[in-house]
Motif scaffolding. Structure first.
Motif, PDB file in Angstrom:
ATOM      1  N   THR A 223      28.426  37.854  51.545  1.00  0.00           N
ATOM      2  CA  THR A 223      29.461  36.932  52.026  1.00  0.00           C
ATOM      3  C   THR A 223      29.086  35.491  51.667  1.00  0.00           C
ATOM      4  OG1 THR A 223      29.809  38.476  53.829  1.00  0.00           O
ATOM      5  CG2 THR A 223      30.874  36.347  54.037  1.00  0.00           C
TER       6      THR A 223
ATOM      7  N   GLY B   6      32.295  41.898  58.220  1.00  0.00           N
ATOM      8  CA  GLY B   6      30.967  42.482  58.361  1.00  0.00           C
ATOM      9  C   GLY B   6      30.941  43.794  59.096  1.00  0.00           C
ATOM     10  N   GLU B   7      31.883  44.006  59.992  1.00  0.00           N
ATOM     11  CA  GLU B   7      31.912  45.237  60.783  1.00  0.00           C
ATOM     12  C   GLU B   7      33.290  45.309  61.431  1.00  0.00           C
ATOM     13  OE1 GLU B   7      29.828  44.796  64.536  1.00  0.00           O
ATOM     14  OE2 GLU B   7      29.456  42.725  64.004  1.00  0.00           O
ATOM     15  N   PRO B   8      33.610  46.469  61.962  1.00  0.00           N
ATOM     16  CA  PRO B   8      34.901  46.555  62.644  1.00  0.00           C
ATOM     17  C   PRO B   8      34.928  45.565  63.809  1.00  0.00           C
ATOM     18  CG  PRO B   8      33.934  48.747  62.331  1.00  0.00           C
ATOM     19  CD  PRO B   8      32.881  47.745  61.954  1.00  0.00           C
TER      20      PRO B   8
ATOM     21  N   ASP C  48      41.152  39.850  59.164  1.00  0.00           N
ATOM     22  CA  ASP C  48      40.013  40.770  59.330  1.00  0.00           C
ATOM     23  C   ASP C  48      39.771  41.386  57.966  1.00  0.00           C
ATOM     24  OD1 ASP C  48      38.308  42.865  59.816  1.00  0.00           O
ATOM     25  OD2 ASP C  48      39.592  43.882  61.262  1.00  0.00           O
ATOM     26  N   THR C  49      38.700  40.950  57.310  1.00  0.00           N
ATOM     27  CA  THR C  49      38.497  41.278  55.901  1.00  0.00           C
ATOM     28  C   THR C  49      37.465  42.382  55.728  1.00  0.00           C
ATOM     29  OG1 THR C  49      36.743  39.627  55.679  1.00  0.00           O
ATOM     30  CG2 THR C  49      38.994  38.871  55.301  1.00  0.00           C
ATOM     31  N   TRP C  50      37.894  43.484  55.171  1.00  0.00           N
ATOM     32  CA  TRP C  50      36.952  44.586  54.902  1.00  0.00           C
ATOM     33  C   TRP C  50      36.501  44.533  53.450  1.00  0.00           C
ATOM     34  CZ3 TRP C  50      37.182  48.457  51.233  1.00  0.00           C
ATOM     35  CH2 TRP C  50      36.102  49.368  51.284  1.00  0.00           C
ATOM     36  N   TRP C  51      35.209  44.596  53.263  1.00  0.00           N
ATOM     37  CA  TRP C  51      34.644  44.702  51.906  1.00  0.00           C
ATOM     38  C   TRP C  51      33.171  45.014  52.014  1.00  0.00           C
ATOM     39  CZ3 TRP C  51      31.894  40.276  49.485  1.00  0.00           C
ATOM     40  CH2 TRP C  51      31.752  39.173  50.339  1.00  0.00           C
ATOM     41  N   GLN C  52      32.451  44.990  50.904  1.00  0.00           N
ATOM     42  CA  GLN C  52      31.050  45.404  50.868  1.00  0.00           C
ATOM     43  C   GLN C  52      30.294  44.600  49.801  1.00  0.00           C
ATOM     44  OE1 GLN C  52      31.950  49.529  49.495  1.00  0.00           O
ATOM     45  NE2 GLN C  52      31.305  50.133  51.554  1.00  0.00           N
ATOM     46  N   THR C  53      28.974  44.631  49.896  1.00  0.00           N
ATOM     47  CA  THR C  53      28.152  44.012  48.859  1.00  0.00           C
ATOM     48  C   THR C  53      28.592  44.528  47.481  1.00  0.00           C
ATOM     49  OG1 THR C  53      26.314  44.015  50.417  1.00  0.00           O
ATOM     50  CG2 THR C  53      25.756  43.664  48.100  1.00  0.00           C
TER      51      THR C  53
ATOM     52  N   ASP D  57      32.341  54.516  53.971  1.00  0.00           N
ATOM     53  CA  ASP D  57      33.016  54.230  55.242  1.00  0.00           C
ATOM     54  C   ASP D  57      34.050  55.301  55.570  1.00  0.00           C
ATOM     55  OD1 ASP D  57      31.902  51.829  56.215  1.00  0.00           O
ATOM     56  OD2 ASP D  57      33.063  50.647  54.793  1.00  0.00           O
TER      57      ASP D  57
ATOM     58  N   ILE E 122      39.164  50.656  59.678  1.00  0.00           N
ATOM     59  CA  ILE E 122      37.841  51.115  59.256  1.00  0.00           C
ATOM     60  C   ILE E 122      37.104  51.602  60.503  1.00  0.00           C
ATOM     61  CG2 ILE E 122      35.690  50.490  58.080  1.00  0.00           C
ATOM     62  CD1 ILE E 122      38.270  50.152  56.330  1.00  0.00           C
TER      63      ILE E 122
ATOM     64  N   ARG F 153      30.482  53.382  59.131  1.00  0.00           N
ATOM     65  CA  ARG F 153      29.778  54.128  58.095  1.00  0.00           C
ATOM     66  C   ARG F 153      29.763  55.619  58.426  1.00  0.00           C
ATOM     67  NH1 ARG F 153      28.713  51.039  53.565  1.00  0.00           N
ATOM     68  NH2 ARG F 153      27.469  52.861  53.009  1.00  0.00           N
TER      69      ARG F 153
ATOM     70  N   ASN G 154      25.098  49.631  60.875  1.00  0.00           N
ATOM     71  CA  ASN G 154      25.610  48.277  60.724  1.00  0.00           C
ATOM     72  C   ASN G 154      25.214  47.462  61.956  1.00  0.00           C
ATOM     73  OD1 ASN G 154      27.186  45.929  60.532  1.00  0.00           O
ATOM     74  ND2 ASN G 154      28.690  46.992  59.271  1.00  0.00           N
TER      75      ASN G 154
ATOM     76  N   ARG H  36      23.556  45.611  57.005  1.00  0.00           N
ATOM     77  CA  ARG H  36      23.289  47.024  56.748  1.00  0.00           C
ATOM     78  C   ARG H  36      21.817  47.335  56.798  1.00  0.00           C
ATOM     79  NH1 ARG H  36      26.944  48.037  51.561  1.00  0.00           N
ATOM     80  NH2 ARG H  36      25.447  49.668  51.123  1.00  0.00           N
TER      81      ARG H  36
HETATM   82  O1  PRX Z   1      30.994  49.511  57.037  1.00  0.00           O
HETATM   83  C1  PRX Z   1      31.647  48.438  56.408  1.00  0.00           C
HETATM   84  C2  PRX Z   1      31.287  47.150  57.119  1.00  0.00           C
HETATM   85  O2  PRX Z   1      30.191  46.608  56.413  1.00  0.00           O
HETATM   86  C3  PRX Z   1      29.859  47.437  55.301  1.00  0.00           C
HETATM   87  C4  PRX Z   1      29.436  46.577  54.145  1.00  0.00           C
HETATM   88  O3  PRX Z   1      28.276  45.879  54.492  1.00  0.00           O
HETATM   89  P1  PRX Z   1      27.689  44.805  53.502  1.00  0.00           P
HETATM   90  O4  PRX Z   1      27.571  45.380  52.146  1.00  0.00           O
HETATM   91  O5  PRX Z   1      26.454  44.284  54.134  1.00  0.00           O
HETATM   92  O6  PRX Z   1      28.768  43.681  53.416  1.00  0.00           O
HETATM   93  C5  PRX Z   1      29.139  43.004  54.565  1.00  0.00           C
HETATM   94  C6  PRX Z   1      30.068  41.872  54.207  1.00  0.00           C
HETATM   95  C7  PRX Z   1      31.162  42.200  53.292  1.00  0.00           C
HETATM   96  C8  PRX Z   1      31.100  48.214  55.015  1.00  0.00           C
HETATM   97  O7  PRX Z   1      30.817  49.391  54.311  1.00  0.00           O
HETATM   98  N1  PRX Z   1      32.389  46.178  57.128  1.00  0.00           N
HETATM   99  C9  PRX Z   1      32.459  45.019  56.438  1.00  0.00           C
HETATM  100  N2  PRX Z   1      33.574  44.349  56.776  1.00  0.00           N
HETATM  101  C10 PRX Z   1      34.245  45.098  57.666  1.00  0.00           C
HETATM  102  C11 PRX Z   1      33.488  46.271  57.884  1.00  0.00           C
HETATM  103  N3  PRX Z   1      33.916  47.242  58.711  1.00  0.00           N
HETATM  104  C12 PRX Z   1      35.093  47.053  59.332  1.00  0.00           C
HETATM  105  N4  PRX Z   1      35.852  45.966  59.187  1.00  0.00           N
HETATM  106  C13 PRX Z   1      35.484  44.953  58.376  1.00  0.00           C
HETATM  107  N5  PRX Z   1      36.242  43.885  58.266  1.00  0.00           N
END
Ligand code: PRX
Length: 647
Positions: free
Chosen positions: A310, A386-388, A410-415, A499, A511, A514, A520, A525
């Protein structure tokens, strides 16, 4: 289960970058004709040599490749700096807010450009060339952004390591990518406490595999005396001051690496997630502009540390590529007091604020007063990552922090994804607290059942992505096979996110967390395997199994089951010692919250630990253990249930 709806605010929508209708039509185009869509969006970046190819992707495990804009040539730092000099040279690029509330400063684009050029020249003079790896182990100070951009300027690949990681974790990352130069500080400063960064580097460099490091550059942050080893260790400040403030940006191929960032998986050591230059920058900047509805006069603050993705995409690269003002905060939310975030918002007139649910929950516990004390009148949009986010925290964020007038994304994404994939666009998509809502442009999520069948309509299962986007990771550094195995083997032809998710009747995604052995913790993570191997490295430990458990503030906590070697007796002192041991081995974020003594662990006849059972015990759900008849010795469960630590 569709939840309460917060409709788009018409006043917001009237000025928004994307309206509901535009979302629908652009989304349709982006998935039906990705080639043309991303060709157009690729134009937002300045190219030294333009691309003719847009997308060249195969998710087939036998021929896996992901390339975007691959014949284009650019320089990421020039996109973040040089191109803004004509019109925004005197605009603030970075607002630095120190740990100490009296310590802040503004850095303009012109100043940042000069700082980055000096640092880039220094790296070149120290023999760093295109493709070399540079580790950055710094606190949240402007030098962290300068160091990242200086690497980008000369085509070196940075690997930022979060300052909270231990010497061993740092050493593992240095060894894995054979780092040539490390940039650190004498000490870090967080919440009034000092972090011995340089001493940690010294210790890391005594570990095997780290002899690739030729130089350690040390930024003076606190001025504490530190041991300097000649000729290896050099002071950053004195050396950069002597460099020219001009440095020609290195032409870099779109698919040349920009950075490596290590992240935990379900097995083994952290993986070096590799991101490349062109597609990453297009995606980070595009999502940053649209998701945050960015305007030229916004003051944007993402509270993430640059040690996490992030911080890469939404503190440094996205905002700077967009010519935005980005705030870097060195401190913590509760120091000097729990009003700090909102004091900073008022002090710098922050308009866009992006933080993690764990911070919101921690502040929520302190009540409304610390928030209400500040005006927060400048805020116009809030983000979560970062998490739900649990609906209660969402509602509080909306009602108290945003005074009921700021939309929440509320933004969902990953590394691995490089940028945001599922999120509301505030002018286009009604919010439902707890749901990341709908896919961003070009993103094709799908939900599969346990047999791998893609499900339609409202459903729940594992979340996959059936097509690529420009910000996607390209490989695991040095281990392409691991990339293929981890993400593309479970569901052939698709990227598996790790996820779980639910889709409601309105097509909204929720979401659920995991589904693999990743925990988380406060939005970070942690691989259970990493904590387990740290525990078993202790001389008194025979075996360990680690699972996640519910935690009010952190979202998930770390719950460890430990079997001691014969002749060793459990004690409170030993429990404390083991927790401290994990802290030292990995870093404070990996400290177990609970450590239960396990005379033995539940295993199948083939010796596999049944984590499902351990998870249920840690969740205080002993009535949901399911079938235990396949265990080699079902009687071990009763003891673990009796002695469980959460009730
Ligand atoms: O499980 C999801 C959760 O964080 C994981 C990704 O973690 P990381 O690679 O450290 O990146 C965090 C920052 C982008 C995902 O597989 N996660 C991330 N954002 C959300 C989320 N779970 C729910 N809602 C979110 N907005």
């Amino acid at each position: 289960m569709s939840g309460k709806i917060y409709p788009v605010d018409p006043a917001f929508a009237a000025k928004a970058r994307v309206t509901g209708e535009q979302y629908e039509s652009l989304y349709a185009e982006s998935v039906s004709d990705p080639e043309n869509f991303w060709r157009r969006i690729g134009g937002r970046v300045d190219w030294i040599a333009p691309f003719s190819q847009v997308k060249d992707v195969s998710f087939d495990a036998d021929d896996l490749h992901i390339r975007w804009y691959h014949d284009g040539v650019l320089n990421v730092s020039a996109n973040c700096l040089d191109r803004h000099l004509t019109h925004r040279g005197d605009k603030t690029a970075i607002i630095f807010e120190g740990d100490d509330p009296n310590d802040s400063r503004h850095i303009t684009y012109r100043e940042l450009h000069a700082d980055v050029c000096r640092a880039a020249n220094l790296l070149r003079n120290l023999g760093v060339v295109k493709g070399d790896r540079v580790a950055i182990y710094l606190p949240m100070i402007p030098e962290a952004a300068v160091a990242m951009l200086a690497c980008a300027r000369i085509g070196a690949v940075h690997s930022v390591v979060f300052g909270g990681f231990s010497p061993d974790s740092l050493a593992g990352r240095i060894a894995d990518s054979q780092v040539k130069l490390v940039i650190t500080a004498d000490e870090g400063l967080r919440g009034g406490k000092k972090v011995p960064l340089k001493a940690n580097v010294d210790e890391a460099l005594t570990r095997p595999g780290t002899t690739s490091v030729e130089t350690v550059l040390v930024v003076k942050r606190t001025g504490a005396p530190v041991a300097m080893q000649t000729p290896r260790d050099r002071w950053w400040g004195a050396l950069v001051a002597g460099q020219s403030a001009e440095c020609a940006p290195e032409p870099v191929g779109a698919e040349d690496p920009l950075f490596i960032l290590y992240t935990s998986g379900s097995t083994g050591k952290p993986k070096g997630v590799l991101h490349t230059s062109g597609g990453y920058l297009v995606y980070a900047s595009y999502t940053h502009e649209l998701v945050f509805d960015l305007r030229d006069d916004d003051v944007y603050w993402c509270t993430a540390d640059v040690g996490w993705v992030t911080g890469h995409s939404y503190v440094v690269y996205g905002p700077l590529a967009n010519g935005a003002t980005t705030l870097m905060f060195e401190g913590v939310p509760n120091w000097p007091d729990t009003s700090r975030f909102w004091q900073v918002v008022d002090k710098h007139k922050v308009t866009l604020f992006y933080t993690a649910p764990t911070a919101i929950r921690a502040l929520m516990r302190e009540g409304e007063e610390p928030v209400r004390k500040a005006s927060r009148a400048s805020l116009r949009l809030l983000g979560s990552v970062g998490e739900p986010i649990n609906p209660e925290a969402w509602e509080w964020y909306h009602r108290v922090v945003g005074d009921g007038r700021c939309p929440i994304v509320d933004t969902w994404w990953q590394t691995e994804t490089g940028g945001i994939l599922i999120t509301p666009l505030a002018g286009a998509i009604d919010a439902k607290p707890g749901s990341a809502t709908k896919p961003f442009f070009g993103i094709k999520p799908a939900i599969v059942d346990t047999n791998g069948q893609v499900q339609e309509g409202a459903c729940e299962g594992n979340l996959i992505l059936t097509d690529s986007w420009p910000g996607q990771m390209r490989t695991v550094y040095g281990d392409h096979q691991r990339f293929v195995e981890t993400y593309f083997k479970t569901y052939p032809g698709a990227y598996f996110t790790g996820d779980g998710a639910r889709r409601d009747a309105d097509g909204y995604y929720w979401i659920t967390g995991r589904v693999d052995d990743v925990i988380n913790v406060s939005g970070h993570r942690i691989g259970t395997a990493e904590v387990e191997s740290a525990l078993v490295a202790h001389p008194k430990v025979a075996e360990a199994a680690v699972v996640g458990c519910p935690h009010d503030i952190k979202g998930q906590g770390i719950y460890a089951y430990v079997t001691l070697k014969a002749g060793e007796a459990p004690s409170d002192a030993l429990r404390k010692e083991l927790i401290a041991w994990v802290r030292k081995e990995i870093g404070p974020i990996a400290s177990p919250d609970f450590l239960q003594w396990a005379p033995s662990l539940p295993k199948t006849r083939s010796g596999k630990i049944m984590r499902r059972i351990l998870r249920k015990i840690a969740e205080n759900a002993p009535d949901q253990l399911g079938d235990t008849s396949t265990l080699a010795d079902p009687s071990v469960v009763a003891n673990l249930v009796d002695e469980r630590l959460i009730r």
